[in-house]
Design a protein around this motif. Structure first.
Motif, PDB file in Angstrom:
ATOM      1  N   THR A   1       1.035  -1.250  -0.029  1.00  0.00           N
ATOM      2  CA  THR A   1       0.037   0.054   0.048  1.00  0.00           C
ATOM      3  C   THR A   1       0.845   1.101   0.330  1.00  0.00           C
ATOM      4  O   THR A   1       2.095   1.428   0.697  1.00  0.00           O
ATOM      5  N   LYS A   2       0.398   2.188  -0.753  1.00  0.00           N
ATOM      6  CA  LYS A   2       1.236   3.502  -0.848  1.00  0.00           C
ATOM      7  C   LYS A   2       0.585   4.643  -0.359  1.00  0.00           C
ATOM      8  O   LYS A   2      -0.937   4.727  -0.605  1.00  0.00           O
ATOM      9  N   PHE A   3       1.120   5.542   0.610  1.00  0.00           N
ATOM     10  CA  PHE A   3       0.395   6.762   1.058  1.00  0.00           C
ATOM     11  C   PHE A   3       1.094   7.930   0.356  1.00  0.00           C
ATOM     12  O   PHE A   3       2.463   7.871   0.677  1.00  0.00           O
ATOM     13  N   VAL A   4       0.557   8.529  -0.231  1.00  0.00           N
ATOM     14  CA  VAL A   4       1.114   9.631  -0.973  1.00  0.00           C
ATOM     15  C   VAL A   4       0.555  10.893  -0.339  1.00  0.00           C
ATOM     16  O   VAL A   4      -0.541  11.242  -0.203  1.00  0.00           O
ATOM     17  N   LEU A   5       1.579  11.990   0.040  1.00  0.00           N
ATOM     18  CA  LEU A   5       1.103  13.362   0.512  1.00  0.00           C
ATOM     19  C   LEU A   5       1.849  14.486  -0.588  1.00  0.00           C
ATOM     20  O   LEU A   5       2.839  14.164  -0.660  1.00  0.00           O
ATOM     21  N   LEU A   6       0.675  15.217  -0.807  1.00  0.00           N
ATOM     22  CA  LEU A   6       1.041  16.309  -1.689  1.00  0.00           C
ATOM     23  C   LEU A   6       1.245  17.609  -0.822  1.00  0.00           C
ATOM     24  O   LEU A   6       0.383  18.018  -0.240  1.00  0.00           O
ATOM     25  N   THR A   7       2.489  18.119  -1.114  1.00  0.00           N
ATOM     26  CA  THR A   7       2.746  19.347  -0.085  1.00  0.00           C
ATOM     27  C   THR A   7       3.495  20.421  -0.955  1.00  0.00           C
ATOM     28  O   THR A   7       3.784  20.112  -1.861  1.00  0.00           O
ATOM     29  N   SER A   8       3.615  21.491  -0.124  1.00  0.00           N
ATOM     30  CA  SER A   8       4.596  22.708  -0.789  1.00  0.00           C
ATOM     31  C   SER A   8       6.135  22.193  -0.694  1.00  0.00           C
ATOM     32  O   SER A   8       6.258  21.113  -0.203  1.00  0.00           O
ATOM     33  N   LEU A   9       6.938  22.722  -1.639  1.00  0.00           N
ATOM     34  CA  LEU A   9       8.366  22.262  -1.770  1.00  0.00           C
ATOM     35  C   LEU A   9       9.203  22.527  -0.437  1.00  0.00           C
ATOM     36  O   LEU A   9      10.162  21.728  -0.100  1.00  0.00           O
ATOM     37  N   THR A  10       8.448  23.482   0.274  1.00  0.00           N
ATOM     38  CA  THR A  10       9.122  23.805   1.586  1.00  0.00           C
ATOM     39  C   THR A  10       8.821  22.825   2.910  1.00  0.00           C
ATOM     40  O   THR A  10       9.372  22.972   3.951  1.00  0.00           O
ATOM     41  N   GLU A  11       7.780  21.909   2.694  1.00  0.00           N
ATOM     42  CA  GLU A  11       7.198  21.271   3.924  1.00  0.00           C
ATOM     43  C   GLU A  11       8.398  19.992   4.156  1.00  0.00           C
ATOM     44  O   GLU A  11       8.847  19.475   3.395  1.00  0.00           O
ATOM     45  N   MET A  12       8.686  20.104   5.563  1.00  0.00           N
ATOM     46  CA  MET A  12       9.639  19.132   5.957  1.00  0.00           C
ATOM     47  C   MET A  12       9.140  18.306   6.770  1.00  0.00           C
ATOM     48  O   MET A  12       9.991  17.386   7.212  1.00  0.00           O
ATOM     49  N   THR A  13       7.818  18.130   7.114  1.00  0.00           N
ATOM     50  CA  THR A  13       7.424  17.127   7.913  1.00  0.00           C
ATOM     51  C   THR A  13       6.675  16.133   7.367  1.00  0.00           C
ATOM     52  O   THR A  13       6.007  15.110   7.908  1.00  0.00           O
ATOM     53  N   ALA A  14       6.572  16.230   6.189  1.00  0.00           N
ATOM     54  CA  ALA A  14       6.078  15.097   5.209  1.00  0.00           C
ATOM     55  C   ALA A  14       6.172  13.559   5.756  1.00  0.00           C
ATOM     56  O   ALA A  14       5.212  12.998   5.711  1.00  0.00           O
ATOM     57  N   GLU A  15       7.278  13.254   5.895  1.00  0.00           N
ATOM     58  CA  GLU A  15       7.511  11.688   6.413  1.00  0.00           C
ATOM     59  C   GLU A  15       6.944  11.469   7.560  1.00  0.00           C
ATOM     60  O   GLU A  15       6.350  10.306   7.746  1.00  0.00           O
ATOM     61  N   THR A  16       7.079  12.366   8.556  1.00  0.00           N
ATOM     62  CA  THR A  16       6.673  12.343   9.908  1.00  0.00           C
ATOM     63  C   THR A  16       5.129  12.097   9.767  1.00  0.00           C
ATOM     64  O   THR A  16       4.345  11.390  10.352  1.00  0.00           O
ATOM     65  N   VAL A  17       4.364  12.987   8.919  1.00  0.00           N
ATOM     66  CA  VAL A  17       2.827  12.940   8.673  1.00  0.00           C
ATOM     67  C   VAL A  17       2.529  11.717   8.310  1.00  0.00           C
ATOM     68  O   VAL A  17       1.555  11.161   8.743  1.00  0.00           O
ATOM     69  N   LEU A  18       2.999  11.284   7.182  1.00  0.00           N
ATOM     70  CA  LEU A  18       2.830  10.011   6.474  1.00  0.00           C
ATOM     71  C   LEU A  18       2.799   8.806   7.458  1.00  0.00           C
ATOM     72  O   LEU A  18       2.020   7.802   7.370  1.00  0.00           O
TER      73      LEU A  18
END
Length: 137
Positions: A78-95
């Motif tokens: 299963t893939k979880f995909v988060l679309l964010t701004s280029l400056t977003e640094m917490t994407a891995e933690t949120v995922l």
């Protein structure tokens, strides 16, 4: 924190959950989201085979001019995909937190059929608490 959207893609490449969190995103139809998810699934499979150093889990981040897609691949495919701004640094933690919510609210639900669309109020509630309502403030 600029999070634009969240997708969950099953191991066959089908979109099982999609939610937007920012106004101004392109208005796409359900079919267009399904096509995009299938395309991303194919790109991910190709990138997992292109690694010059041997085995790879595939693309983890894809950047565009104005956004970034961060991909979390689970052990089940299963893939979880988060679309964010280029400056977003917490994407891995949120995922990772989204994955935990998925495990608790969806996979532990005896009425949910794996690989099928996610229709869980508990999952939606946890995503809202984690990311927001989907409305700009």
């Amino acid at each position: 924190m600029a999070i634009f959207g969240l997708w969950v893609i099953n191991k066959a490449g089908g979109l099982v959950y999609q939610r937007n969190f920012a106004d101004g995103l392109a208005q796409l139809t359900s079919n267009e989201y399904l096509v995009l998810a299938g395309t991303l699934h194919g790109i991910h499979a190709i990138t997992s085979r292109l690694s010059p150093t041997g085995s790879s889990s595939g693309a983890q981040v894809i950047e565009g001019e104005s956004f970034k897609m961060t991909i979390l691949l689970t052990a089940t495919g299963t893939k979880f995909v988060l679309l964010t701004s280029l400056t977003e640094m917490t994407a891995e933690t949120v995922l990772q937190k989204v994955y935990e919510a998925y495990a608790d609210a969806v996979m532990k639900n005896p009425f949910h059929t794996p690989e099928m669309p996610i229709r869980s109020e508990g999952f939606d509630t946890r995503i809202t608490a984690l990311i927001g309502t989907g409305q700009s403030s």
